[in-house]
Design an enzyme around this catalytic site. Sequence first.
Site, mmCIF file in Angstrom:
data_model
loop_
_atom_site.group_PDB
_atom_site.id
_atom_site.type_symbol
_atom_site.label_atom_id
_atom_site.label_comp_id
_atom_site.label_asym_id
_atom_site.label_seq_id
_atom_site.Cartn_x
_atom_site.Cartn_y
_atom_site.Cartn_z
ATOM 1 N N HIS A 140 -10.439 -74.432 37.633
ATOM 2 C CA HIS A 140 -10.336 -73.026 37.239
ATOM 3 C C HIS A 140 -9.189 -72.291 37.912
ATOM 4 O O HIS A 140 -8.889 -71.151 37.555
ATOM 5 C CB HIS A 140 -11.653 -72.294 37.538
ATOM 6 C CG HIS A 140 -11.856 -72.031 38.991
ATOM 7 N ND1 HIS A 140 -12.171 -73.034 39.889
ATOM 8 C CD2 HIS A 140 -11.742 -70.895 39.700
ATOM 9 C CE1 HIS A 140 -12.263 -72.506 41.097
ATOM 10 N NE2 HIS A 140 -12.003 -71.216 41.015
ATOM 11 N N HIS A 164 -5.696 -67.867 38.934
ATOM 12 C CA HIS A 164 -7.152 -68.018 38.846
ATOM 13 C C HIS A 164 -7.574 -67.710 37.419
ATOM 14 O O HIS A 164 -7.583 -66.554 37.003
ATOM 15 C CB HIS A 164 -7.823 -67.061 39.833
ATOM 16 C CG HIS A 164 -9.269 -67.324 40.026
ATOM 17 N ND1 HIS A 164 -10.229 -66.962 39.096
ATOM 18 C CD2 HIS A 164 -9.941 -67.913 41.044
ATOM 19 C CE1 HIS A 164 -11.420 -67.313 39.546
ATOM 20 N NE2 HIS A 164 -11.264 -67.894 40.723
#
Length: 166
Positions: free
Chosen positions: A70, A85
Amino acid sequence: MLKKLFGKEQKPVDVTIKSPVSGTFVDITEVPDPTFSEKMMGEGFAVDPSEGIILSPVKGKVEQIFPTKHAIGIRSEEGLDVLIHIGLETVSLDGEGFTCKVSEGDSVEEGELLMEFDMDVISEKAASKITPVVFTEGDQVDNIQMHSENRLKAGETVVATVTVKK
């Protein structure tokens, strides 16, 4: 101080940061997660993505790919640490919806494909698809100039110029 006494003092350098993802600019203070909006991770910006492709915002080296895919950390060739992110609370997806195209230790060019992600999976299973881009080592940063663009094109739109201390 030792650099001043024994070596040539290096001047700060500017790093141009291009958007890693196409979409709409979001001020870091508007990210609906206090870890980012209160700048606990560092200064930066965010993008509300319109497509599931992440490109490298700088020329540098992939320092870290989180096991859950992620997030990815890159160090620019000038020494600036950049964290991308993808989405908020996406660690709980445990890699679902993410396809990494690079490995830790890889050298990357600005605009190189780093990751693909499934926008539907993120929208359905995560808190948000908003993607923060953070300069994680505040002591590296001398100055940040944000450029006023609302619509961002991955690999093309310059979002910020960061002056890196040497």
